[in-house]
Design an enzyme around this catalytic site. Structure first.
Site, PDB file in Angstrom:
ATOM      1  N   GLU A  65       0.818  -1.225   0.000  1.00 39.98           N
ATOM      2  CA  GLU A  65       0.000   0.000   0.000  1.00 39.98           C
ATOM      3  C   GLU A  65       0.848   1.270   0.000  1.00 39.98           C
ATOM      4  O   GLU A  65       0.441   2.300  -0.548  1.00 39.98           O
ATOM      5  CB  GLU A  65      -0.891   0.019   1.259  1.00 39.98           C
ATOM      6  CG  GLU A  65      -1.571   1.350   1.479  1.00 39.98           C
ATOM      7  CD  GLU A  65      -2.342   1.455   2.767  1.00 39.98           C
ATOM      8  OE1 GLU A  65      -1.774   1.233   3.845  1.00 39.98           O
ATOM      9  OE2 GLU A  65      -3.523   1.756   2.702  1.00 39.98           O
ATOM     10  N   HIS A 160       1.323   6.142  10.412  1.00 39.47           N
ATOM     11  CA  HIS A 160       0.636   6.695   9.235  1.00 39.47           C
ATOM     12  C   HIS A 160      -0.746   7.224   9.621  1.00 39.47           C
ATOM     13  O   HIS A 160      -1.312   6.805  10.635  1.00 39.47           O
ATOM     14  CB  HIS A 160       0.410   5.580   8.201  1.00 39.47           C
ATOM     15  CG  HIS A 160       1.633   5.115   7.487  1.00 39.47           C
ATOM     16  ND1 HIS A 160       1.974   3.791   7.395  1.00 39.47           N
ATOM     17  CD2 HIS A 160       2.589   5.798   6.805  1.00 39.47           C
ATOM     18  CE1 HIS A 160       3.099   3.671   6.691  1.00 39.47           C
ATOM     19  NE2 HIS A 160       3.489   4.866   6.327  1.00 39.47           N
ATOM     20  N   CYS A 247      -2.518  -2.152   4.616  1.00 38.28           N
ATOM     21  CA  CYS A 247      -1.218  -1.952   3.951  1.00 38.28           C
ATOM     22  C   CYS A 247      -0.767  -3.128   3.107  1.00 38.28           C
ATOM     23  O   CYS A 247       0.199  -3.005   2.366  1.00 38.28           O
ATOM     24  CB  CYS A 247      -0.162  -1.563   4.967  1.00 38.28           C
ATOM     25  SG  CYS A 247       0.073  -2.743   6.230  1.00 38.28           S
TER      26      CYS A 247
HETATM   27  C1  CIR Z   1       7.360   0.335   7.755  1.00 32.19           C
HETATM   28  O1  CIR Z   1       7.738   0.814   8.824  1.00 32.19           O
HETATM   29  O2  CIR Z   1       7.447   0.941   6.697  1.00 32.19           O
HETATM   30  C2  CIR Z   1       6.809  -1.076   7.781  1.00 32.19           C
HETATM   31  N1  CIR Z   1       7.496  -1.845   8.765  1.00 32.19           N
HETATM   32  C3  CIR Z   1       5.330  -1.071   8.058  1.00 32.19           C
HETATM   33  C4  CIR Z   1       4.531  -0.353   7.018  1.00 32.19           C
HETATM   34  C5  CIR Z   1       3.081  -0.438   7.256  1.00 32.19           C
HETATM   35  N2  CIR Z   1       2.365   0.249   6.241  1.00 32.19           N
HETATM   36  C6  CIR Z   1       1.134   0.713   6.368  1.00 32.19           C
HETATM   37  O3  CIR Z   1       0.535   0.612   7.418  1.00 32.19           O
HETATM   38  N3  CIR Z   1       0.598   1.331   5.332  1.00 32.19           N
END
Ligand code: CIR
Length: 254
Positions: A65, A160, A247
Site C-alpha cells: 500500500e 501513518h 497496507c
Molecule cells: C514500515 O515501517 O514501513 C513497515 N514496517 C510497516 C509499514 C506499514 N504500512 C502501512 O501501514 N501502510
C-alpha cells in the site's frame, strides 16, 4: 474486474523498519500463512489477486500500500519516507503500468500510501514521519487536473494516517483520537477505538464489508454494535512489523 494487488512476505521481514514498536521475533511461516489467509479472504469477497513478485531482500515489500495510490484515472507512485523502502518501487510500478498511466512523487518529496485516506474526491493525507509537506503538495498538484482535493492532516504518535483513522462505512470513520486532530473530519460519523487497543483503527472497507484484525476484540464489539459487517483476519505476525490490514494490498478496478 476488482483487483487486489499484493506482494508476498519477504524472507527478510524480520529486518523491517520499526518506528513505534520494539522489535520482536517474527515467525516467518506464520506471517506467510496469515498473508495467504488475507489473500483468500479478499478472493472470497470477489477480488482477483495479482501478486507482484517476491523481493526476498526487501523486508517491508509485503506492505505494498505504501508504494502507490491507485485512482480511477491514474496511479501515483510514491516516494516512501523510509529510504530502505524505495527499492520496492520498480516492480510495483511495472505491475501497475498495465492498468493505469503512472505519475510519480519526486525528491525531495516523500509520501507513503498508508498516509492517504480517500473519501470520494477528497484525499486526506497524513503529515507524518513518512510523508512530508513537499510530497503532499506534489500529490495535490498531480491530482488537481482530475478534480481531487488534497487535505493535509497532522499525525502524531503513530506511523501513518491510516494507523489513526480509516473508513468503516460510507459516512463512518474508525479513529484513535489520541493520534490525530479530527477537525478535518467534522461532519462524518465516528467510532473511537477502545482505549485499551490503540492499534485498532486500521480497517479495510470493501463493498460494505470490513476486513478487520482479530486482535482487537473490544473495538470489534463497538463495530458490531454499530451494525458493521466484519470479516476477521489474524494478522498478528504482520502487526509485529507495524503493518495493518490496509497496507497489504492495493485495491482497484481493472
Ligand atoms: C514500515 O515501517 O514501513 C513497515 N514496517 C510497516 C509499514 C506499514 N504500512 C502501512 O501501514 N501502510
Amino acid at each position: 474486474m476488482p483487483i487486489a494487488m499484493t506482494r508476498p512476505v519477504s524472507a527478510s521481514l524480520q529486518q523491517c523498519e520499526l518506528t513505534h514498536l520494539a522489535r520482536q521475533p517474527i515467525d516467518l511461516e506464520r506471517a506467510r500463512a496469515q498473508h495467504r489467509q488475507y489473500e483468500l479472504c479478499l478472493e472470497s469477497l470477489g477480488y482477483e489477486i495479482r501478486q507482484v513478485p517476491e523481493a526476498p531482500e526487501l523486508p517491508d515489500a509485503v506492505f505494498i500500500e505504501d508504494i502507490a495510490l491507485v485512482l480511477d484515472e491514474v496511479a501515483v507512485i510514491t516516494r516512501p519516507g523510509a529510504e530502505s523502502r524505495r527499492p520496492e518501487i520498480p516492480a510495483v510500478a511495472q505491475a501497475l503500468a498495465t492498468y493505469r498511466p503512472l505519475l510519480t512523487i519526486q525528491a525531495p518529496g516523500t509520501l507513503d500510501g498508508g498516509d492517504v485516506l480517500r473519501t470520494g474526491k477528497t484525499l486526506y493525507v497524513g503529515s507524518s514521519g513518512r510523508s512530508n509537506p513537499q510530497g503532499i503538495a506534489q500529490l495535490g498538484q498531480l491530482l488537481a487536473p482530475f478534480g481531487y482535493n488534497v487535505q493535509p492532516v497532522p499525525v502524531t504518535g503513530c506511523l501513518h494516517l491510516k494507523s489513526a483513522i480509516t473508513q468503516v462505512a460510507e459516512d463512518l470513520l474508525l479513529v484513535n483520537p489520541d493520534w490525530i486532530n479530527l477537525q478535518a473530519f467534522a461532519g462524518m460519523g465516528r467510532i473511537e477505538v477502545d482505549p485499551s487497543e490503540p492499534y485498532a483503527a486500521n480497517a479495510l472497507l470493501l463493498n460494505g464489508i470490513v476486513l478487520y484484525p482479530a486482535a482487537h476484540p473490544a473495538t470489534r464489539a463497538r463495530l458490531e454494535a454499530a451494525g458493521i459487517r466484519l470479516q476477521l483476519v489474524d494478522a498478528s505476525e504482520l502487526a509485529k512489523a507495524e503493518g495493518g490490514v490496509t497496507c497489504c494490498s492495493l485495491i482497484f478496478e481493472a
